[in-house]
Scaffold this motif. Structure first.
Motif, PDB file in Angstrom:
ATOM      1  N   ALA A 237      -0.192   7.135 -72.925  1.00  0.00           N
ATOM      2  CA  ALA A 237      -1.050   6.790 -71.786  1.00  0.00           C
ATOM      3  C   ALA A 237      -2.136   7.837 -71.573  1.00  0.00           C
ATOM      4  N   ARG A 238      -1.763   9.103 -71.743  1.00  0.00           N
ATOM      5  CA  ARG A 238      -2.756  10.173 -71.551  1.00  0.00           C
ATOM      6  C   ARG A 238      -3.855  10.111 -72.607  1.00  0.00           C
ATOM      7  N   VAL A 240      -4.953   7.352 -74.008  1.00  0.00           N
ATOM      8  CA  VAL A 240      -5.817   6.229 -73.608  1.00  0.00           C
ATOM      9  C   VAL A 240      -6.732   6.642 -72.452  1.00  0.00           C
ATOM     10  N   ALA A 241      -6.123   7.310 -71.462  1.00  0.00           N
ATOM     11  CA  ALA A 241      -6.910   7.682 -70.285  1.00  0.00           C
ATOM     12  C   ALA A 241      -8.014   8.676 -70.642  1.00  0.00           C
ATOM     13  N   LEU A 309      -8.361  -0.602 -75.776  1.00  0.00           N
ATOM     14  CA  LEU A 309      -6.906  -0.657 -75.980  1.00  0.00           C
ATOM     15  C   LEU A 309      -6.488  -2.113 -76.137  1.00  0.00           C
TER      16      LEU A 309
ATOM     17  N   THR B 234      -5.529  -0.435 -70.093  1.00  0.00           N
ATOM     18  CA  THR B 234      -6.186   0.861 -69.920  1.00  0.00           C
ATOM     19  C   THR B 234      -5.970   1.382 -68.502  1.00  0.00           C
ATOM     20  N   ALA B 237      -2.561   2.787 -68.295  1.00  0.00           N
ATOM     21  CA  ALA B 237      -2.500   4.103 -68.929  1.00  0.00           C
ATOM     22  C   ALA B 237      -3.147   5.170 -68.034  1.00  0.00           C
ATOM     23  N   ARG B 238      -4.263   4.795 -67.411  1.00  0.00           N
ATOM     24  CA  ARG B 238      -4.935   5.773 -66.540  1.00  0.00           C
ATOM     25  C   ARG B 238      -4.076   6.130 -65.327  1.00  0.00           C
ATOM     26  N   VAL B 240      -0.802   6.240 -65.310  1.00  0.00           N
ATOM     27  CA  VAL B 240       0.234   7.139 -65.829  1.00  0.00           C
ATOM     28  C   VAL B 240      -0.338   8.538 -66.038  1.00  0.00           C
ATOM     29  N   ALA B 241      -1.524   8.585 -66.644  1.00  0.00           N
ATOM     30  CA  ALA B 241      -2.115   9.890 -66.945  1.00  0.00           C
ATOM     31  C   ALA B 241      -2.449  10.661 -65.673  1.00  0.00           C
TER      32      ALA B 241
END
Lengths: 468, 468
Positions: A237-238, A240-241, A309, B234, B237-238, B240-241
């Motif tokens: 996830a990081r 992607v972010a 993604l 996305t 994921a953001r 989570v990040a």
């Protein structure tokens, strides 16, 4: 200009419409999903089916060309005229994965005609658009009284486009002499809309990346160990972010290298189109826009690269909860590329960027599918005017405008290897649902594709003879 | 102190060992997975099985208590002594999901004894640890010559612990009078290791959050639309990040409110344990540590809260690629909580934080499972010394040290509702593989659990009588 009376073409097409649609439906029944290994036999069956159909159409040469992956189909129909130019038509006979449970209202591999549309995987992308060339060349012959096309007509219909065409460039290189052409016509794109016919002048390229991240050797208890070991799904996830900054620009160093800024003239061509955000969002089945700061929506999808993604997975995804730190996670990313970007350099930049961001304790594997180069066609080529004229006749004299495609295809490989300009002739519309559930083709437009090619070969023979 | 000769207890246990293990294996064959609706009947069957087995053990009262979810089992064996204290044993008969393809070497629901270990889902978490109480109380009676335990013994074995105990608090509240006890003994924890026996003095709490993110109404083509619409995977994921900052601290405002800083004395108790990072990592099946800056690994898992990603999914996860913007994505998050944190406040903080971060064009749904409160037991309670003494006898006089648990259980609900101190008696070890594949229990330790309870009831009766 061709001497074919437009009405004669239409009459011929109407007479053969029913058989043409039946044949297309037969082809769509073959689930030629190149991305799924268990459909490999279906992709081969699709190639055989097409080769047989092209033979029946009249092509004296029809061959199935094996590759290390899925086979392509080659067909050739020499013109009687020694001065005739050679045209190579490109399309593909493989399709995207499709399953009823993805939201299809009908079986994706049992085509149905409903309200003037044929529903089925591949109806628009790309079997329908390949198939209009069969009836098109027959109509061309019927109304001109010719026994062979006005151009030396070649077809190359590949079987791995939906898998990134991993063997396509090598196939083209190995067969460059037989594929040699003055012009390439790619029938794997779309138009602005049902009411605004357009010709596409460029496609984005593609780099296709899969990242596997491995943490604990097995799923571990998130209570006993949580907070003290790296979680591969969190790392995924990081990554992607971190791909984008607050302006939605891609952060990978060097990613934008080589891209020329959009010119005012290019931005004006885009702005001429009757873009309406509401209806665009409707077509996109989306509920908001989001993209790179400083660019319009059309600029974002046609002229700017992306990092997208396509899929992410890690840990427990079933019903209820499971208090684990997952042992692995997976990302599927694609990067759309525009003119000036080199896929190889982009892939090296991605590789370095990922390696620098994966923390200690997490192992990663990164792999790339075959990349596709971006492609931009010259607006001043005479063959482009032939396409515009042929389409104009099929579309009852409507003005044909210019677009680009956000999608990708191996057109640039043809341009590179064969040293021929690439033109696009596609009749699909955005609502056709490429890659999604309920893909369809508008039958009226499909037949205008037939009609365009019925006019095109004569016009192109004249235009290219003039040019040479 | 009990007058039971330790050797008599051991002899009794050896005589009944084989039948005891056969019975446990029978119970492990029932796949009582509370998180999976299609196993609801199995969870009920597990409850019935246990109630029948407790009746056979000698408990005069055995009842299956229905809940809106899975049933609990209640059993009661009054002491003959009118001054006897009342002890409530807590455990659970439901288990985590398990499937052979997750990496099990044996069928997770067909237990196997290999090299002194019984492998099977629930062997350690928690059926094995519930089950040692059955032979334990029989041994206590056999060697003391009693016909009823020295304490009024109650058991409450719930069926939804692995689903966050959504109905447990209400069940305890509704039956508070029947569950009333001077002390609660929770048998759902572990020890430091096979060679360092310990008693646990606290557990983390849990907030359990699932987030669904919806973008396009269906998967859409990442070429045609990519770069211009928000991608729900996305966005997932953001989120989570953004949960952690560069120091691995949770960024949700208010998340740490109410937590008292770790004292030097607490840090010293942790530091006394023979912690070795290499062997801890080995147990964690992990290849590196990562956690909140300024804390040791044990402090991170025992005394600090976390935000952990248990599962993420969105878009295409099959073989090959699929160039889509997915229509939806899903996150499963759990937040471990420590003393001072209020799960309700934490859930409100999470809700607000997520809502503020989801961009226009993406719809989200957020839901919480039942939360579990953190729990910390008083180190100076006389019942804790009874547990330490009983364990000491079972473990041949070894020093019993103190730990905490990073995991969570509904112990705090029992403490709150019954107003009784909660103690922990668990014999599992970190290598038992809770929640992962190849869960097992060490048979030697399982029998030391039996032995501890055989000594415990007499010791506790004396200790609590003295206290009151």
């Amino acid at each position: 200009m061709s001497d074919t009376p437009d009405s004669a073409v239409r009459t011929y097409i109407q007479q053969h419409r029913a058989a043409f649609l039946d044949d297309l439906a037969d082809w769509l029944r073959i689930p030629s999903v190149s991305a799924q290994p268990d459909h490999a036999a279906d992709v081969r069956r699709s190639a055989d089916w097409l080769a047989a159909k092209l033979k029946e159409t009249g092509f004296p040469v029809t061959e199935v060309w094996p590759t290390p992956g899925a086979p392509a189909v080659f067909a050739e129909w020499p013109s009687g005229d020694p001065d005739a130019p050679t045209v190579l038509v490109y399309g593909h006979h493989d399709v995207q994965p499709a399953a009823r449970e993805d939201g299809w209202h009908t079986d994706p591999f049992e085509p149905q005609i409903i309200d003037g549309r044929m529903y089925g995987r591949g109806a628009a992308d790309d079997k329908g658009q390949v198939f209009f060339h069969t009836l098109g060349v027959r109509a061309h012959l019927a109304v001109t009284g010719r026994t062979a096309p006005a151009v030396n007509l070649k077809l190359l219909i590949e079987g791995e486009e939906e898998s990134g065409s991993p063997n396509f460039r090598a196939l083209v290189e190995a067969n460059a002499a037989r594929l040699a052409a003055h012009t390439v016509i790619v029938s794997d794109t779309g138009m602005w809309s049902e009411t605004t016919p357009t010709v596409c002048t460029g496609m984005r390229g593609l780099a296709d990346c899969e990242i596997e991240l491995y943490g604990p050797d097995q799923d571990i208890h998130s209570g006993s160990f949580g907070g003290a070991v790296p979680n591969p799904a969190t790392v995924a996830a990081r990554l992607v972010a971190a791909l984008h900054d607050a302006d939605e620009q891609v952060t990978i160093p060097g990613f934008y290298d080589g891209i020329a800024p959009l010119t005012d003239a290019e931005r004006e061509l885009f702005a001429e189109l009757p873009f309406d955000e509401g209806s665009w969002l409707n077509t996109a089945k989306s509920h908001g826009t989001l993209g790179e700061a400083g660019y319009s929506t059309l600029e974002r999808v046609w002229a700017r690269p992306t990092a997208e993604l396509n899929g992410i997975g890690g840990g427990y995804q079933g019903p209820g909860g499971k208090t684990i730190i997952p042992s692995s996670a997976q990302l599927k990313l694609t990067f759309r590329l525009v003119a000036g970007q080199d896929p190889d350099k982009v892939e090296r930049a991605i590789t370095d960027w990922v390696a620098a961001r994966v923390p200690a304790g997490i192992r990663h594997e990164l792999s790339f599918g075959a990349s596709t180069r971006p492609c931009l066609t010259p607006l001043d080529h005479p063959a482009l005017q032939s396409v515009v004229r042929a389409m104009g006749r099929a579309f009852d004299g409507q003005k044909i405008r210019f677009t680009r495609e956000g999608g990708s295809g191996p057109a640039a490989d043809l341009q590179d290897v064969l040293d021929a300009p690439v033109l696009f002739l596609g009749i699909s519309v955005p609502s056709d649902g490429w890659h999604g559930p309920n893909e369809k083709v508008e039958l009226d437009l499909l037949l205008k594709g037939v009609e365009t090619t019925a006019h095109l070969w004569g016009d192109l023979a004249a235009a290219l003879r003039w040019k040479r």
